[in-house]
Design a protein around this motif. Structure first.
Motif, PDB file in Angstrom:
ATOM      1  N   PRO A  48       0.840  -1.198   0.000  1.00 18.14           N
ATOM      2  CA  PRO A  48       0.000   0.000   0.000  1.00 18.14           C
ATOM      3  C   PRO A  48       0.875   1.248   0.000  1.00 18.14           C
ATOM      4  O   PRO A  48       1.939   1.271   0.611  1.00 18.14           O
ATOM      5  N   LYS A  50       0.866   5.763  -0.081  1.00 11.67           N
ATOM      6  CA  LYS A  50       0.091   6.965   0.180  1.00 11.67           C
ATOM      7  C   LYS A  50      -0.394   7.538  -1.144  1.00 11.67           C
ATOM      8  O   LYS A  50       0.167   7.269  -2.206  1.00 11.67           O
ATOM      9  N   ARG A  51      -1.424   8.353  -1.069  1.00 17.09           N
ATOM     10  CA  ARG A  51      -2.033   8.872  -2.276  1.00 17.09           C
ATOM     11  C   ARG A  51      -1.101   9.796  -3.063  1.00 17.09           C
ATOM     12  O   ARG A  51      -1.146   9.841  -4.277  1.00 17.09           O
TER      13      ARG A  51
END
Length: 93
Positions: A48, A50-51
């Protein structure tokens, strides 16, 4: 990288993993620029993220300062990833 299906120079497609009989090809293929075979399929694990990504370009004229700043960035708990490029002294990048 979990596995790679590779088209070899003799026309075979082999599945390479870190622990099968094609382990050497699995380990050697990255950065071989196609000299060891052509990747037909890759199974990878993702992480995953971060945006948004923050990119900083900083030029250093000496190694000591560069490596000191690199060590600081790597020790910063807010930093998830550090990447760098080394250019020759005559480069303008």
């Amino acid at each position: 990288m979990r596995s790679i299906d590779v088209l070899t120079g003799d026309g075979r497609i082999v599945t390479c993993t870190p622990d099968n009989e094609h382990r050497d090809l699995f380990l050697g293929l990255p950065n071989s620029y196609g000299t060891l075979g052509y990747v037909m399929r890759a199974t990878i694990a993702t992480l995953p993220v971060k945006r948004f990504v923050h990119i900083v370009h900083t030029r250093y004229d000496d190694r000591a300062t560069c490596f000191a700043r690199l060590a600081e960035a790597c020790a910063d708990p807010r930093v998830d990833f550090v990447d760098g490029v080394v250019s020759p002294p005559t480069s303008t990048t």
